[in-house]
Design a protein around this motif. Structure first.
Motif, PDB file in Angstrom:
ATOM      1  N   ASN A  44       4.082   0.773   5.494  1.00  0.00           N
ATOM      2  CA  ASN A  44       5.760   1.492   5.216  1.00  0.00           C
ATOM      3  C   ASN A  44       5.469   2.288   3.571  1.00  0.00           C
ATOM      4  OD1 ASN A  44       5.031  -0.873   3.657  1.00  0.00           O
ATOM      5  ND2 ASN A  44       7.497  -1.153   3.614  1.00  0.00           N
ATOM      6  N   GLY A  45       4.162   3.195   3.735  1.00  0.00           N
ATOM      7  CA  GLY A  45       3.533   2.987   2.375  1.00  0.00           C
ATOM      8  C   GLY A  45       4.191   4.501   1.981  1.00  0.00           C
ATOM      9  N   ILE A  46       4.118   5.188   2.184  1.00  0.00           N
ATOM     10  CA  ILE A  46       4.843   6.678   2.270  1.00  0.00           C
ATOM     11  C   ILE A  46       5.773   6.575   1.977  1.00  0.00           C
ATOM     12  CG2 ILE A  46       5.250   9.271   2.995  1.00  0.00           C
ATOM     13  CD1 ILE A  46       2.677   8.023   2.453  1.00  0.00           C
ATOM     14  N   LYS A  47       6.790   5.376   2.668  1.00  0.00           N
ATOM     15  CA  LYS A  47       8.181   5.418   2.001  1.00  0.00           C
ATOM     16  C   LYS A  47       8.627   5.256   1.237  1.00  0.00           C
ATOM     17  CE  LYS A  47      12.522   2.427   4.524  1.00  0.00           C
ATOM     18  NZ  LYS A  47      12.385   2.080   3.194  1.00  0.00           N
ATOM     19  N   TRP A  50      -5.533  -6.121   4.698  1.00  0.00           N
ATOM     20  CA  TRP A  50      -5.554  -6.149   3.324  1.00  0.00           C
ATOM     21  C   TRP A  50      -3.718  -6.340   3.790  1.00  0.00           C
ATOM     22  CZ3 TRP A  50      -9.544  -4.428   1.069  1.00  0.00           C
ATOM     23  CH2 TRP A  50     -10.784  -3.460   1.407  1.00  0.00           C
ATOM     24  N   PRO A  51      -3.747  -7.195   2.154  1.00  0.00           N
ATOM     25  CA  PRO A  51      -1.896  -7.208   1.454  1.00  0.00           C
ATOM     26  C   PRO A  51      -0.980  -6.224   2.346  1.00  0.00           C
ATOM     27  CG  PRO A  51      -3.289  -7.200  -0.361  1.00  0.00           C
ATOM     28  CD  PRO A  51      -4.443  -6.380   0.809  1.00  0.00           C
ATOM     29  N   TYR A  52      -1.458  -5.419   2.380  1.00  0.00           N
ATOM     30  CA  TYR A  52      -0.105  -4.688   2.815  1.00  0.00           C
ATOM     31  C   TYR A  52       0.396  -4.914   3.954  1.00  0.00           C
ATOM     32  CZ  TYR A  52      -1.677  -1.732   6.936  1.00  0.00           C
ATOM     33  OH  TYR A  52      -2.197  -1.728   7.941  1.00  0.00           O
ATOM     34  N   ALA A  53      -0.027  -5.762   5.166  1.00  0.00           N
ATOM     35  CA  ALA A  53      -0.066  -6.407   6.177  1.00  0.00           C
ATOM     36  C   ALA A  53       1.190  -7.348   6.273  1.00  0.00           C
ATOM     37  CB  ALA A  53      -1.280  -6.436   7.320  1.00  0.00           C
ATOM     38  N   TYR A  54       1.037  -8.485   4.613  1.00  0.00           N
ATOM     39  CA  TYR A  54       1.968  -9.297   4.452  1.00  0.00           C
ATOM     40  C   TYR A  54       2.770  -9.091   4.893  1.00  0.00           C
ATOM     41  CZ  TYR A  54       3.018 -13.899   2.632  1.00  0.00           C
ATOM     42  OH  TYR A  54       3.729 -15.261   3.117  1.00  0.00           O
ATOM     43  N   LYS A  66       8.211  -4.252  -2.375  1.00  0.00           N
ATOM     44  CA  LYS A  66       8.284  -3.757  -1.076  1.00  0.00           C
ATOM     45  C   LYS A  66       7.493  -3.773  -0.278  1.00  0.00           C
ATOM     46  CE  LYS A  66      12.654  -1.828  -1.619  1.00  0.00           C
ATOM     47  NZ  LYS A  66      13.864  -2.354  -1.239  1.00  0.00           N
ATOM     48  N   THR A  67       5.625  -4.112  -0.528  1.00  0.00           N
ATOM     49  CA  THR A  67       4.957  -3.879   0.515  1.00  0.00           C
ATOM     50  C   THR A  67       4.146  -4.701   0.317  1.00  0.00           C
ATOM     51  OG1 THR A  67       3.472  -2.825  -0.948  1.00  0.00           O
ATOM     52  CG2 THR A  67       5.285  -1.415  -0.269  1.00  0.00           C
ATOM     53  N   SER A  68       4.229  -5.895  -0.337  1.00  0.00           N
ATOM     54  CA  SER A  68       2.758  -6.801  -0.800  1.00  0.00           C
ATOM     55  C   SER A  68       2.094  -6.049  -1.569  1.00  0.00           C
ATOM     56  CB  SER A  68       2.923  -8.062  -0.365  1.00  0.00           C
ATOM     57  OG  SER A  68       2.350  -7.116   0.957  1.00  0.00           O
ATOM     58  N   ASN A  69       1.931  -5.180  -1.796  1.00  0.00           N
ATOM     59  CA  ASN A  69       0.162  -4.396  -2.670  1.00  0.00           C
ATOM     60  C   ASN A  69      -0.063  -5.615  -3.797  1.00  0.00           C
ATOM     61  OD1 ASN A  69       1.095  -1.270  -1.321  1.00  0.00           O
ATOM     62  ND2 ASN A  69      -0.245  -2.044  -0.441  1.00  0.00           N
ATOM     63  N   LEU A  70      -1.422  -5.357  -4.038  1.00  0.00           N
ATOM     64  CA  LEU A  70      -1.833  -6.553  -5.156  1.00  0.00           C
ATOM     65  C   LEU A  70      -1.275  -5.068  -6.462  1.00  0.00           C
ATOM     66  CD1 LEU A  70      -4.259  -8.327  -4.584  1.00  0.00           C
ATOM     67  CD2 LEU A  70      -2.122  -9.342  -4.180  1.00  0.00           C
ATOM     68  N   PRO A 117       5.262 -14.102  -2.749  1.00  0.00           N
ATOM     69  CA  PRO A 117       4.495 -15.446  -3.544  1.00  0.00           C
ATOM     70  C   PRO A 117       2.782 -15.089  -2.692  1.00  0.00           C
ATOM     71  CG  PRO A 117       6.168 -16.171  -1.132  1.00  0.00           C
ATOM     72  CD  PRO A 117       6.520 -14.353  -1.617  1.00  0.00           C
ATOM     73  N   ILE A 118       3.005 -14.340  -2.009  1.00  0.00           N
ATOM     74  CA  ILE A 118       1.247 -14.513  -1.464  1.00  0.00           C
ATOM     75  C   ILE A 118       0.334 -13.976  -2.499  1.00  0.00           C
ATOM     76  CG2 ILE A 118       1.482 -11.975  -0.618  1.00  0.00           C
ATOM     77  CD1 ILE A 118      -1.086 -15.286   0.610  1.00  0.00           C
ATOM     78  N   VAL A 119       1.319 -12.491  -3.138  1.00  0.00           N
ATOM     79  CA  VAL A 119       0.892 -12.259  -4.447  1.00  0.00           C
ATOM     80  C   VAL A 119      -0.241 -12.886  -5.765  1.00  0.00           C
ATOM     81  CG1 VAL A 119       0.395 -10.502  -6.518  1.00  0.00           C
ATOM     82  CG2 VAL A 119       1.299  -9.883  -3.931  1.00  0.00           C
ATOM     83  N   PRO A 120       0.755 -13.512  -6.116  1.00  0.00           N
ATOM     84  CA  PRO A 120      -0.118 -14.852  -6.883  1.00  0.00           C
ATOM     85  C   PRO A 120      -1.348 -15.257  -6.217  1.00  0.00           C
ATOM     86  CG  PRO A 120       2.129 -14.998  -7.145  1.00  0.00           C
ATOM     87  CD  PRO A 120       1.908 -13.777  -6.203  1.00  0.00           C
ATOM     88  N   ARG A 121      -1.234 -15.979  -5.112  1.00  0.00           N
ATOM     89  CA  ARG A 121      -2.276 -16.328  -4.624  1.00  0.00           C
ATOM     90  C   ARG A 121      -3.549 -16.060  -4.238  1.00  0.00           C
ATOM     91  NH1 ARG A 121       0.414 -18.507   0.444  1.00  0.00           N
ATOM     92  NH2 ARG A 121      -1.846 -19.108   1.335  1.00  0.00           N
ATOM     93  N   TRP A 122      -2.845 -14.389  -3.968  1.00  0.00           N
ATOM     94  CA  TRP A 122      -3.849 -13.739  -4.083  1.00  0.00           C
ATOM     95  C   TRP A 122      -4.919 -13.309  -4.536  1.00  0.00           C
ATOM     96  CZ3 TRP A 122      -2.529 -10.818   0.940  1.00  0.00           C
ATOM     97  CH2 TRP A 122      -3.179 -10.329   2.128  1.00  0.00           C
TER      98      TRP A 122
END
Length: 418
Positions: A33-36, A262-266, A333-337, A354-359
């Motif tokens: 959903n990066g473009i959105k 990649w992280p976006y799929a999370y 919105k996307t879980s991008n880092l 919560p995945i972002v700090p773990r990544w």
């Protein structure tokens, strides 16, 4: 009289704002959903600035994107003001991009220094980062728990666990499930995957920092032989044509036990209507026997074309999108880092993603591709590499023969030096 003067002054001010307003274009081939989300960010920019921004959407293949970018820039096209660029492209595109060094002195200190360095060529900052990337292993925690399996830490464990769970699920009637999906198409994404297989098996980094071509060795060949053995066994034959979104499509419909992505799929996997919402987690990618996990460094940046008719407005647009506020918005919105260090301690991000700090440890330890070494020859070197890998895992020649041929090709490409 005073009222008339007030209206006149307001009209003059409005005319001045309208005269300053410009139309800009930004090109992106983002996934998921990066473009959105980019459009939502641009809507905020338009409200704030009075400018208008169009998105030129192109296919998500980074290989296709790079080729199109080169065509536009070689033609001196002013149709594109801002390019969304892969972390590896800075050395190859630098001469046709605006130097952002002076304009960004007030904000570069917020970003991870290593990422800023990666976008600096001959002392010129040619792109400002908007998010970084490092892949991980996605796994179905519900299925592992169901069969008493552990999260694999080696590629052999992954293959064994994938086969075990896949076979049991199929015996129970789930005929469409596969063990593992990844990006096996012949494009830059395969370079990323294969670099992880080879390096985690002790097979080197394709081209070493001193320029040495290291890919022709038994450990690299053994890593590719291992992957060849996955095709049609734990990985669908179609994986040889998968890019990021094809792999995610199989995964998110519930038809894979493991996925490399990649992280976006999370965020997408945990979206409201996702069949696997709440059923999966992530872990570092596996290692080869006796090796260490390796995750390829990715990431995306924004660069201003030197052919833009509105370079000052384009620079301000880049700074707006790359700002702390907009990076936080994108991450939620996307879980991008994010590339701004402080956001890894942001309580809203920690709560909602919560995945972002773990990544963060995965990203900080990620392995760059040899673009800084191969420089303007990187694209051709990577193409030669992914072609040799794709030939091998699709059964066209042995790993040993294909890598020996690859080393010879890279030696010719290197010539007297990178």
């Amino acid at each position: 009289m005073k009222l008339a003067l007030a209206f006149l002054a307001a009209g003059i001010m409005l005319g001045a704002v309208q005269a300053r307003a410009v139309e800009l274009s930004i090109v992106s081939g983002d996934t998921g959903n990066g473009i959105k989300v980019l459009r939502e960010i641009l809507d905020r920019y338009e409200t704030k600035s009075g400018n208008k921004v169009d998105i030129v959407v192109i296919p998500p293949s980074t290989t296709d994107q790079f080729g199109q970018y080169r065509l536009w820039l070689a033609a001196g096209s002013s149709d594109i003001d801002v390019y969304q660029t892969d972390v590896i492209w800075a050395p190859q595109l630098a001469s046709q991009l605006v130097d952002l060094t002076e304009a960004t002195r007030d904000v570069v200190g917020e970003h991870f220094p290593s990422i800023i360095r990666s976008q600096t060529v001959n002392g010129r900052l040619v792109a400002l980062p908007i998010f970084t990337d490092a892949p991980a292993l996605y796994y179905r925690k519900d299925l592992l728990d169901k069969y008493g399996a552990k999260v694999p830490t080696t590629w052999k464990e992954l293959a064994d666990t994938a086969k075990l769970v896949m076979n049991k699920e199929r015996a129970a009637g789930n005929r469409d499930i596969w063990g593992f999906v990844f990006q096996g198409n012949a494009y830059e994404g395969l370079t990323c995957n294969a670099l992880e297989w080879v390096m985690s098996n002790g097979g080197g980094g394709i081209i070493e920092p001193d320029g040495t071509i290291s890919i022709d060795n038994p450990k690299a060949a053994a890593a590719l032989d291992t992957v060849t053995g996955w095709i049609g066994i734990i990985a669908p034959p179609g994986v040889l044509a998968y890019q990021e979104e094809e792999a995610r499509g199989v995964w998110q419909t519930g038809n894979a036990v493991f996925m490399r992505n990649w992280p976006y799929a999370y965020a997408l996997g945990n979206s409201e209507n996702s069949p696997i919402k709440g059923k999966f987690d992530v872990a570092p990618l596996p290692a080869g026997e006796g090796g260490r996990p390796v995750a390829t460094l990715g990431g995306w940046n924004l660069a201003v074309s030197r052919y833009s008719k509105h370079p000052d407005a384009a620079i301000e647009l880049v700074k707006f999108i790359a700002s702390r506020e907009m990076q936080k918005y994108r991450t939620l919105k996307t879980s991008n880092l994010p590339t701004i260090a402080a956001l890894y301690d942001d309580p809203d991000i920690a709560r909602q993603q919560p995945i972002v700090p773990r990544w963060k440890p995965i990203f900080l330890d990620a392995q760059p591709r040899p673009s800084a070494t191969a420089r303007i020859k990187y694209n051709e070197a990577s193409s030669q590499f992914w072609t040799a890998v794709h030939d091998t895992i699709s059964g066209q020649g042995t790993a040993a023969d294909n890598l020996a041929d690859l080393a010879a090709r890279l030696t010719r490409l290197k010539g007297k030096g990178w």
